[in-house]
Write an enzyme that holds these catalytic residues in place. Structure first.
Site, short mmCIF file in Angstrom:
data_model
loop_
_atom_site.label_atom_id
_atom_site.label_comp_id
_atom_site.label_asym_id
_atom_site.label_seq_id
_atom_site.Cartn_x
_atom_site.Cartn_y
_atom_site.Cartn_z
N LYS A 75 33.70 44.98 8.93
CA LYS A 75 33.01 45.16 9.91
C LYS A 75 32.22 44.02 10.44
O LYS A 75 31.20 44.19 9.44
CB LYS A 75 32.77 46.84 10.23
CG LYS A 75 32.42 46.45 12.00
CD LYS A 75 32.31 47.95 12.33
CE LYS A 75 31.62 48.46 13.89
NZ LYS A 75 31.38 50.07 13.60
N SER A 150 33.62 52.10 17.03
CA SER A 150 33.83 50.65 17.53
C SER A 150 34.41 49.75 16.41
O SER A 150 33.86 48.01 16.54
CB SER A 150 31.45 50.33 17.27
OG SER A 150 31.19 50.79 15.92
N SER A 174 33.70 55.91 14.84
CA SER A 174 33.90 55.40 14.92
C SER A 174 34.27 54.07 13.82
O SER A 174 34.99 53.63 13.34
CB SER A 174 32.72 53.51 15.09
OG SER A 174 31.78 53.80 15.89
#
Length: 484
Positions: A75, A150, A174
């Site tokens: 990420k 996210s 997330s």
């Protein structure tokens, strides 16, 4: 060709059937074929990935490395030395870190190969990966659907078969929510189990790094490599680290699975409820004992979170002022430079949360909002402590709905926030949680969430693995992807 699991790749390389370079090339080829439409990646570093694979294939020191030759994605809020890291924000658009996050160093030591950085909601603020400043990621099971957030880019990359595992971060769900939306396994470890050093902070008392994988066993293998005490992280735990793969196949006979009495069901889709209930029945058929528990303060978790998390964000994001690093706008005065740099650099959702957090911390409102939220956080944690006297893991839906359409909730932040109603409490209490696929509704995945005691990821993974062996629903091929 189907993208194999981490375990299958390790077995193939160990047997001498394949090399690290073969699997890195496989991932890079899949990314070239699929990611033009999926948009899971913000950056792909082919040259560096292939060079790393060649080093692993040549050097004898990597022969027994725990993740030898396995490609992965990270990420884009996990810093990587010499590789652009943006947190999907214009304010860090050209930031190239001079150091690695601890998890990146540990994966390098384990001989895993990073192929790229994945898209996300800006500064991890969002539940759909639509607040990214650069692009919107699609769901592999529906091009018009969100992948969750996210960590939507990491989830989509694994679900589409572009990489066998990816790293995400979980502040209020997330990792688990996008895992549920995309049909992959997502694990949020106990707070402090995995070092946060090098994770671009959103809410420091809630953030935790964890893996997306195809299976619970793969998650155990990745967790073995990334967790453990880190002196660079003041919140890192010194708790002993077991081998999470040991005993994962012991089954669930005698394990007590807690079901929440009076679970908040506002917005819970009937198909999701049915799929989760059937998964719990299958665990019971395998020998698990189903017990009812109470979490009386769960209904206040979303309101509590959306005071604490923005308050911490307003403090953490104050450093992005155009002075030391990040975007600097041209201006005629220092104050104007601050204002323009932050106005141009931050997106609407980030600005919204900074304002909420600053208000909650302001003089005259601190006791009324932030202090009371922290008191409620304590009550929520105590609810879990009492619940775990009666059970070993807690089962509930990961999200109340399947993946919603792109743009459907973007203009309604309150509706978006309520999507995290089942995941937020575990973050407030610092507990480990996982989402395991448990069915499909109208072609879209559903996630079963399992929550464990602090530092008891082993039991959580064991229950998830046991369920994976008996689930029997039809699993459609992704619309975007190479996975079967």
């Amino acid at each position: 060709m189907r993208t194999p699991t981490v375990k299958e790749i390790l077995r193939s390389i160990s047997a001498g059937e394949t090399r690290a370079r073969d699997w890195v090339e496989h991932s890079l080829r899949a990314i070239r074929e699929v990611d033009g439409r999926l948009k899971a990646f913000l950056l792909v570093d082919e040259e560096q990935a292939l060079a790393a694979a060649d080093r692993i294939d040549r050097a004898k020191m990597y022969q027994n490395a725990p993740l030898r030759g396995v490609p992965y994605a990270a990420k884009d809020n996990i810093v990587t030395r010499g590789v652009r890291t943006t947190a999907a924000s214009r304010i860090l658009e050209n930031y190239i870190p001079p150091y690695n996050a601890t998890v990146i160093d540990r994966l390098q030591q384990a001989a895993s190969v990073m192929v790229g950085k994945t898209n996300m909601d800006e500064f991890a603020m969002g539940s759909s990966t639509e607040t990214s400043a650069f692009q919107k990621t699609a769901n592999p099971y529906g091009e018009d659907r969100v992948p969750g957030g996210s960590s939507g880019g990491s989830a989509a990359a694994v679900a589409a078969g572009l990489v066998p595992f990816a790293l995400g971060s979980d502040t209020g769900g997330s990792i688990r929510q996008p895992a549920a939306f995309t049909g992959c396994f997502g694990l949020k470890p106990t707070y402090g189990r995995v070092s946060r050093y090098g994770l671009i902070a959103f809410a420091s008392s809630l953030d935790q790094i964890g893996p997306f994988t195809r299976t619970a066993e793969d998650a155990a293998l990745v967790l073995n490599a990334i967790c453990g005490y880190d002196p660079l992280d003041s919140t890192s735990s010194r708790q002993p680290v077991p081998n999470f793969a040991d005993g994962i196949d012991r089954g669930v006979k005698g394990v007590r699975v807690g079901i929440v009495r009076h679970l908040p069901e506002e917005g819970l889709e009937p198909g999701v409820k049915v799929a989760v209930h059937r998964a719990i029945q299958q665990l019971e058929a395998e020998g698990a004992e189903i017990v009812e528990i109470k979490l009386p303060h769960m209904e206040y978790a979303v309101a509590t979170y959306y005071l604490i998390a923005p308050a911490e964000a307003s403090s953490n994001l104050a450093r992005y002022d155009g002075v030391r690093y990040g975007r600097r706008a041209e201006a005629s005065s220092l104050l104007e430079m601050y204002e323009r740099s932050r106005s141009e650099g931050f997106g609407m959702e980030v600005k919204r949360r900074i304002i909420i957090g600053t208000y909650a911390l302001s003089s005259g409102y601190y006791d009324a909002y932030y202090k009371r939220a922290q008191q409620m956080r304590t009550l929520i944690r105590q609810d879990y402590e009492r619940a775990f006297e009666a059970c070993d893991v807690i089962a509930m839906p990961t999200a109340p709905t399947t993946a919603f359409k792109l743009g459907e909730k973007l203009d309604n932040p309150l509706q978006m926030y309520l999507n995290d109603i089942y995941t937020i409490p575990a973050n407030l209490a610092g507990l480990p949680g996982a989402s395991v696929p448990c069915g499909f509704v109208d072609g879209l995945p559903v996630g079963l969430q399992l929550i464990g005691r602090p530092f008891d990821e082993a039991t959580l993974l064991r229950v998830a693995h046991a369920y994976e062996q008996v689930r029997d629903f039809a699993w459609p091929k992704p619309v975007l992807g190479v996975a079967e």
